[in-house]
Enzyme design. Structure first.
Site, mmCIF file in Angstrom:
data_model
loop_
_atom_site.group_PDB
_atom_site.id
_atom_site.type_symbol
_atom_site.label_atom_id
_atom_site.label_comp_id
_atom_site.label_asym_id
_atom_site.label_seq_id
_atom_site.Cartn_x
_atom_site.Cartn_y
_atom_site.Cartn_z
ATOM 1 N N SER A 168 0.681 -1.145 0.201
ATOM 2 C CA SER A 168 0.065 -0.019 -0.008
ATOM 3 C C SER A 168 0.768 1.129 -0.019
ATOM 4 O O SER A 168 1.778 1.471 1.012
ATOM 5 C CB SER A 168 -0.838 0.049 1.264
ATOM 6 O OG SER A 168 -1.298 1.290 1.290
ATOM 7 N N ASP A 315 -5.817 0.136 -9.477
ATOM 8 C CA ASP A 315 -6.823 1.051 -9.787
ATOM 9 C C ASP A 315 -7.544 0.780 -11.171
ATOM 10 O O ASP A 315 -8.583 1.097 -11.414
ATOM 11 C CB ASP A 315 -6.446 2.422 -9.698
ATOM 12 C CG ASP A 315 -6.174 3.123 -8.317
ATOM 13 O OD1 ASP A 315 -6.686 2.097 -7.337
ATOM 14 O OD2 ASP A 315 -5.675 3.991 -8.045
ATOM 15 N N LYS A 342 -11.412 -1.133 -1.286
ATOM 16 C CA LYS A 342 -11.273 0.248 -2.305
ATOM 17 C C LYS A 342 -12.540 1.082 -1.648
ATOM 18 O O LYS A 342 -13.171 0.881 -1.246
ATOM 19 C CB LYS A 342 -11.026 -0.042 -3.578
ATOM 20 C CG LYS A 342 -9.663 -0.519 -3.956
ATOM 21 C CD LYS A 342 -8.509 0.286 -3.573
ATOM 22 C CE LYS A 342 -6.989 -0.264 -3.591
ATOM 23 N NZ LYS A 342 -6.211 0.463 -2.975
HETATM 24 C C1 S3P Z 1 -2.924 5.732 -3.862
HETATM 25 C C2 S3P Z 1 -2.554 4.464 -3.547
HETATM 26 C C3 S3P Z 1 -3.454 3.339 -3.847
HETATM 27 C C4 S3P Z 1 -4.432 3.522 -4.729
HETATM 28 C C5 S3P Z 1 -5.278 4.840 -4.706
HETATM 29 C C6 S3P Z 1 -4.457 6.102 -4.610
HETATM 30 C C7 S3P Z 1 -1.807 6.887 -3.316
HETATM 31 O O1 S3P Z 1 -4.259 2.854 -2.737
HETATM 32 O O2 S3P Z 1 -5.624 2.391 -4.837
HETATM 33 O O3 S3P Z 1 -6.169 5.132 -5.584
HETATM 34 O O4 S3P Z 1 -2.135 7.924 -3.912
HETATM 35 O O5 S3P Z 1 -1.176 6.449 -2.654
HETATM 36 P P1 S3P Z 1 -3.183 1.718 -1.705
HETATM 37 O O6 S3P Z 1 -2.073 2.507 -1.213
HETATM 38 O O7 S3P Z 1 -4.171 1.793 -0.220
HETATM 39 O O8 S3P Z 1 -3.083 0.556 -2.230
#
Ligand code: S3P
Length: 428
Positions: A168, A315, A342
């Site tokens: 993440s 995404d 999500k």
């Molecule tokens: C993001 C990280 C992702 C992604 C989100 C934006 C970011 O989430 O799904 O739309 O800007 O760091 P996760 O880090 O929870 O996977």
């Protein structure tokens, strides 16, 4: 909550399009602008609802931010210049806003309350609360801080070494942002490489950060200098038109100035592997790389999508699932259990909505199995309040027969204001 009639049975898509600025980079440009010293200017900022939530939260922390469409000016006063908010910080629908802001607030000696909409209220916060407590922040919230609303009281932090239990970028970024304010060194160890916009931005604002394999290290007490950030187009938004061109007959679409950070380009790799007619022209290689992407109607085949590739296209999975319904053979998506947490449970919303249009799609514990070659039939579908589900369904409409309506299309404003106008410019 109203519905929108979608275009169905489209004969061809043609044209050139500049998609709006990258959502992840836009959020971070405001945050780093706020914690830097001096005036940061941002070009091609994404004026979507999520990034506007970030702006409104930082204004409540006493930061002057002027915005006119996609041009933004942030008057930064350093971490120490942030002020106690008198109101609750409302993050709307934005997971990035709440998780990264918690990292920033972890080092501030005042109390703040953070909450968002009904989707945010269901999303797991322990993933950030746990490491930030280890650094020294005091965080309270629903069910011992599992869910919003959260109250955070920051203060003196001590650096930690933290192995992320899940891939993440939001959690990684929250820990790094707190680590920048901590005594000593903070190390984050990633199970799989995730988007590295925070790391690139630390360097861009004059900070120091080191990466050694899967270990990322920052030292505390760093100072950041204001700069200019030019945000590239969002590949996660471009993805909808890339898939649209590949699955619609007689089509050729050129997407200009799209971000090509390798931690985000999994969709290009997958489309190539599926046999898509796709070309990439890299224009900028430094900082955040960017270029043009050209996609034409394609004969596609099913593949397996798993492992290290998943965070590079997390995404894009809703629209990749649609692509797979139009390929020959089977596509298996696995190792993608993060989809469940999500904006909606995207394993369920993708499988249910596409199945209702006639796709052969089976949800699994960590992804889905799609038998391609489906003929889609229009019906009333719903975004379920999830921007990426709404856009995926609008693209599904292009190859569906019959009438199709999308319930709750306004969710799309979260990441792509003007989506339907852009789509209609491509329809021949
Ligand atoms: C993001 C990280 C992702 C992604 C989100 C934006 C970011 O989430 O799904 O739309 O800007 O760091 P996760 O880090 O929870 O996977």
């Amino acid at each position: 909550m109203k519905s929108q009639r979608l275009q169905t049975n489209v004969k061809s898509l043609k044209g050139m399009l500049g998609v709006p600025g990258d959502k992840s980079i836009s959020h971070r440009s405001i945050m780093f602008g706020a914690i830097a010293h001096g005036e940061t200017t941002v070009g091609n900022f994404l004026p979507g609802a999520d990034c506007l939530s970030t702006i409104s939260c930082f204004r409540k922390l006493g930061v002057r931010i002027e915005e006119e469409d996609s041009a933004v000016r942030v008057v930064g006063k350093g971490f120490e210049g942030l002020e106690r908010p008198v109101e609750m910080l409302d993050v709307g629908n934005s997971g990035t806003t709440i998780r990264l802001m918690l990292g920033i607030l972890a080092g501030r000696e005042f109390e703040a309350v953070l909450a968002g909409d009904s989707s945010i209220a269901k999303r797991p916060m322990t993933r950030v609360v746990k490491p930030l407590r280890e650094l020294g922040a005091v965080i309270d919230g629903e069910n011992d801080g599992k869910f919003t609303p959260l109250t955070i009281k920051g203060g003196k932090l001590r650096g930690i070494s933290y192995e992320l239990p899940m891939a993440s970028a939001q959690v990684k970024s929250a820990i790094l942002l707190a680590g920048l304010q901590a005594e000593g060194e903070t190390v984050v160890i990633e199970p799989t490489k995730t988007r590295d916009h925070t790391e690139r931005m630390i360097a861009e604002f004059g900070g120091r950060i080191e990466r050694d394999g899967d270990r990322i290290t920052v030292k505390g007490n760093q100072m950041f200098r204001a700069t200019h950030i030019e945000v590239p187009g969002d590949i996660s938004s471009a993805a909808f038109f890339m898939v649209a061109a590949a699955i619609t007959k007689n089509s050729e679409v050129k997407l200009t100035n799209v971000g090509l950070n390798p931690t985000r380009t999994g969709i290009i790799d997958v489309m190539k592997q599926m046999g898509a007619d796709i070309e990439v022209e890299t224009l900028k290689k430094k900082g955040e790389p960017s270029g043009n992407i050209i996609v034409r109607s394609s004969n596609l085949k099913g593949i397996e999508i798993s492992g290290d590739l998943i965070p590079r296209l997390i995404d894009e999975i809703p629209v990749i699932a649609l692509l797979a319904t139009q390929a020959q053979g089977v596509t298996v998506i696995k190792d993608a259990q993060e989809l469940k947490v999500k904006e909606t449970n995207r394993i369920d919303t993708v499988a249910n909505e596409l199945a209702s249009l006639g796709a052969d799609i089976t949800p699994t514990e960590d992804g889905m199995i799609i038998n391609g070659g489906a003929k889609l039939t229009g019906r009333t579908v719903s975004s379920h309040g999830d921007h990426r589900i709404g856009m995926m369904l609008a693209i599904a409409g292009l190859v569906a027969q019959g009438e199709m309506d999308l319930h709750d299309p306004s969710a799309i404003e979260v990441s792509y204001p003007g989506f339907f106008e852009h789509l209609s410019t491509l329809i021949d």
